[in-house]
Design an enzyme around this catalytic site. Structure first.
Site, PDB file in Angstrom:
ATOM      1  N   CYS A  65      29.201  25.298   7.449  1.00 53.75           N
ATOM      2  CA  CYS A  65      29.602  26.660   7.170  1.00 53.75           C
ATOM      3  C   CYS A  65      29.006  27.151   5.847  1.00 53.75           C
ATOM      4  O   CYS A  65      29.719  27.389   4.872  1.00 53.75           O
ATOM      5  CB  CYS A  65      31.134  26.716   7.144  1.00 53.75           C
ATOM      6  SG  CYS A  65      31.722  28.381   7.222  1.00 53.75           S
ATOM      7  N   GLU A  66      27.689  27.219   5.813  1.00 51.79           N
ATOM      8  CA  GLU A  66      26.960  27.756   4.650  1.00 51.79           C
ATOM      9  C   GLU A  66      25.660  28.360   5.168  1.00 51.79           C
ATOM     10  O   GLU A  66      24.990  27.759   6.020  1.00 51.79           O
ATOM     11  CB  GLU A  66      26.625  26.635   3.647  1.00 51.79           C
ATOM     12  CG  GLU A  66      27.833  26.059   2.981  1.00 51.79           C
ATOM     13  CD  GLU A  66      27.536  25.427   1.629  1.00 51.79           C
ATOM     14  OE1 GLU A  66      26.506  25.758   1.007  1.00 51.79           O
ATOM     15  OE2 GLU A  66      28.349  24.595   1.220  1.00 51.79           O
ATOM     16  N   TYR A  79      15.557  20.456  -0.402  1.00 51.12           N
ATOM     17  CA  TYR A  79      14.172  20.490  -0.930  1.00 51.12           C
ATOM     18  C   TYR A  79      13.282  21.500  -0.210  1.00 51.12           C
ATOM     19  O   TYR A  79      12.060  21.437  -0.362  1.00 51.12           O
ATOM     20  CB  TYR A  79      13.502  19.120  -0.750  1.00 51.12           C
ATOM     21  CG  TYR A  79      14.248  17.923  -1.252  1.00 51.12           C
ATOM     22  CD1 TYR A  79      14.652  17.821  -2.581  1.00 51.12           C
ATOM     23  CD2 TYR A  79      14.526  16.854  -0.409  1.00 51.12           C
ATOM     24  CE1 TYR A  79      15.322  16.699  -3.034  1.00 51.12           C
ATOM     25  CE2 TYR A  79      15.183  15.725  -0.854  1.00 51.12           C
ATOM     26  CZ  TYR A  79      15.580  15.661  -2.166  1.00 51.12           C
ATOM     27  OH  TYR A  79      16.236  14.535  -2.613  1.00 51.12           O
ATOM     28  N   TYR A 126      15.683   9.081   3.655  1.00 47.47           N
ATOM     29  CA  TYR A 126      16.519  10.078   2.982  1.00 47.47           C
ATOM     30  C   TYR A 126      17.224  10.984   4.003  1.00 47.47           C
ATOM     31  O   TYR A 126      17.436  12.172   3.765  1.00 47.47           O
ATOM     32  CB  TYR A 126      15.691  10.888   1.966  1.00 47.47           C
ATOM     33  CG  TYR A 126      14.992   9.966   0.989  1.00 47.47           C
ATOM     34  CD1 TYR A 126      15.714   9.297   0.020  1.00 47.47           C
ATOM     35  CD2 TYR A 126      13.618   9.710   1.084  1.00 47.47           C
ATOM     36  CE1 TYR A 126      15.086   8.406  -0.846  1.00 47.47           C
ATOM     37  CE2 TYR A 126      12.985   8.822   0.213  1.00 47.47           C
ATOM     38  CZ  TYR A 126      13.736   8.178  -0.742  1.00 47.47           C
ATOM     39  OH  TYR A 126      13.124   7.301  -1.594  1.00 47.47           O
ATOM     40  N   PRO A 179       7.779   0.866  -2.083  1.00 46.76           N
ATOM     41  CA  PRO A 179       7.727   1.980  -1.127  1.00 46.76           C
ATOM     42  C   PRO A 179       9.042   2.133  -0.360  1.00 46.76           C
ATOM     43  O   PRO A 179       9.671   1.137   0.005  1.00 46.76           O
ATOM     44  CB  PRO A 179       6.610   1.550  -0.162  1.00 46.76           C
ATOM     45  CG  PRO A 179       6.669   0.058  -0.173  1.00 46.76           C
ATOM     46  CD  PRO A 179       7.061  -0.325  -1.588  1.00 46.76           C
TER      47      PRO A 179
HETATM   48  C1  LIG Z   1      12.905   3.539  -8.796  1.00 43.63           C
HETATM   49  C2  LIG Z   1      12.437   3.979  -7.446  1.00 43.63           C
HETATM   50  N1  LIG Z   1      11.580   3.197  -6.781  1.00 43.63           N
HETATM   51  C3  LIG Z   1      11.128   3.541  -5.549  1.00 43.63           C
HETATM   52  C4  LIG Z   1      11.523   4.711  -4.951  1.00 43.63           C
HETATM   53  C5  LIG Z   1      11.011   5.023  -3.576  1.00 43.63           C
HETATM   54  O1  LIG Z   1      10.299   6.177  -3.497  1.00 43.63           O
HETATM   55  P1  LIG Z   1       9.640   6.612  -2.121  1.00 43.63           P
HETATM   56  O2  LIG Z   1      10.693   6.630  -1.084  1.00 43.63           O
HETATM   57  O3  LIG Z   1       9.084   7.945  -2.403  1.00 43.63           O
HETATM   58  O4  LIG Z   1       8.584   5.595  -1.822  1.00 43.63           O
HETATM   59  C6  LIG Z   1      12.390   5.572  -5.625  1.00 43.63           C
HETATM   60  C7  LIG Z   1      12.748   6.866  -5.050  1.00 43.63           C
HETATM   61  O5  LIG Z   1      12.646   7.911  -5.608  1.00 43.63           O
HETATM   62  C8  LIG Z   1      12.872   5.183  -6.900  1.00 43.63           C
HETATM   63  O6  LIG Z   1      13.738   5.950  -7.574  1.00 43.63           O
END
Ligand SMILES: Cc1ncc(COP(=O)(O)O)c(C=O)c1O
Length: 418
Positions: free
Chosen positions: A341-342, A314, A370, A272
């Site tokens: 600037c977009e 996204y 992220y 996760p």
């Molecule tokens: C290989 C892999 N494991 C785990 C994750 C973690 O995903 P999330 O942040 O959705 O739990 C990702 C993200 O896309 C990933 O590429």
């Protein structure tokens, strides 16, 4: 989360600034871990570094017992830097360089192999280093994870993994079995991110376990672990999202059912990222101006998609509040614009907020995952600082704001242009 500390942090660190809550990260981690480990004791959690690789957060999660799911040499280095052992690190990527493979082999990291060609390359690297490397294969189960197309990875058409259909996954295990410097340890899949429904996870678990049974039948192979990746989403906009408890209940029952026919119990690995850190972080940004155009009112922030790209990339929704005004009625509609600037640099369109003025502090919520990790210096803006609100009620700067010096570092102007 209340607004406590936010004015102070903005005054100390300036804006934009990322703020994380230690207690929230710990709580999220434990809720997730306990949901699975309570049902399947042989559970191992590897925090997905890509969600947020700030050293302090990685160290905090290591202290909680998390391993690392990494996707680059840089992330492997980060996991090693905070003191994780190679055996607690897995390295996945669809395109690994020889240098990255060397680093993984030398550090005892488990390599999650993505293709037959990579398998050959890894065997060569391990042989040259005279080492044995633990591997799994990333399986593409051909499942629609029902999420944004840019973060769906388990689709048949995606660039990731080896396919069961057509036989390349089985062929990979067959070949790996013959290789002297590779040790087959597991099987892996990751079907996508921000998934709010349990059914794609259940489908993936079922396909992986069925394949593990095939490996036993065809190759007499016994796996140490089955890794179901990450992907659990959070409710960014009050939408219904499956909880770790509901997810664990659904997934573990499938895994357990299959262990009966397998005749052994592999470890269950999970990766996760978002669930652990997303709602434990926010982006704090100062309103520069509020402009009225013939068609709308626009709040101009000192953050932009260079700071938080999710809305631009996204169309992601993030809750927005104004510090000190959370009790006030949302009486106005604004577009909340970033400073890049977009035209696409908009955090929210037609968002209802209390009357907002230049100088107000805006909170963009659920930005812990992220956020900083995907930030950039686009438009020549140095990267923002990060602050951690500790569980004892103090706060600490965990990353300095960059300066222009950082932007110029390593650049050269040829003599004749000076
Ligand atoms: C290989 C892999 N494991 C785990 C994750 C973690 O995903 P999330 O942040 O959705 O739990 C990702 C993200 O896309 C990933 O590429």
């Amino acid at each position: 989360m209340d607004d406590r500390f936010l004015e102070e942090i903005a005054a100390d660190s300036g804006t934009p600034v990322y703020v994380y809550y230690e207690d929230r990260i710990i709580r999220n981690y434990r809720v997730f871990r306990d949901a699975f480990a309570g049902r399947y004791p042989k559970t191992k959690i590897l925090y997905a570094y890509k969600a947020n690789t700030s050293l302090a957060l990685c160290a905090l999660l290591k202290k909680e017992g998390a391993g690392a799911d990494t996707v680059s040499g840089g992330e492997i280095e980060t996991a090693l830097k905070i003191g994780l052992a190679g055996k607690d690190i897995i390295y996945s990527s669809n395109s690994k360089t020889v240098e990255e493979l060397r680093l993984a082999v030398d550090s005892g990291v488990t390599v999650n192999v993505d293709s037959l060609e990579e398998l050959e390359q890894l065997e060569l690297v391990a042989a040259k280093r005279k080492k044995t490397t633990s591997i799994s294969f990333r399986i593409n189960p051909g499942i629609d994870p029902k999420t944004h197309p840019k973060i769906a990875t388990g689709l048949k058409s995606s660039k990731f993994g080896l396919h069961i259909v057509g036989g390349s996954a089985l062929e990979a295990y067959r070949r790996a079995k013959e290789m002297k410097h590779l040790e087959i340890a597991g099987i892996h899949t990751h079907i996508g991110s921000q998934i709010t429904d349990a059914s794609p996870f259940v489908e993936a678990a079922d396909k992986l376990m069925e394949f593990a049974a095939l490996l036993k039948k065809e190759l007499e192979m016994r796996l140490d672990y089955v890794d179901l990746g990450g992907g659990l989403g959070i409710p960014y906009h009050n939408e219904k999202a499956v909880t770790p408890d509901e997810l664990a209940q659904a997934v573990v029952s499938v895994v357990t059912e299959w262990t009966k026919s397998l005749g052994y119990e592999p470890e269950l690995w999970l990766e996760p990222g978002r669930y652990i850190v997303a709602n434990a972080g926010l982006l704090l940004s100062r309103v520069q101006t509020v402009k009225t155009t013939p068609c709308k009112k626009i709040i101009n922030l000192d953050a932009g998609f260079n700071t938080l790209i999710r809305p631009a990339m996204y169309d992601a929704y993030h809750r927005i509040t104004v510090v000190g005004k959370t009790g006030e009625t949302a009486s106005e509609k604004y577009d909340v614009a970033g400073s890049v600037c977009e035209s696409g640099d908009i955090f929210a369109k037609d968002r209802e907020l209390p009357k907002t003025e230049a100088g107000d502090l805006i909170v963009i919520h659920d930005a812990g995952a992220y956020g900083y990790a995907m930030a950039s210096r686009y438009n020549s803006r140095p990267m923002p600082p990060e602050v951690l609100i500790r569980k004892n009620g103090t706060y600490e700067n965990i990353r300095e704001r960059e300066t222009m010096k950082d932007l110029y570092r390593g650049q050269k102007i040829p003599k004749d242009l000076l």
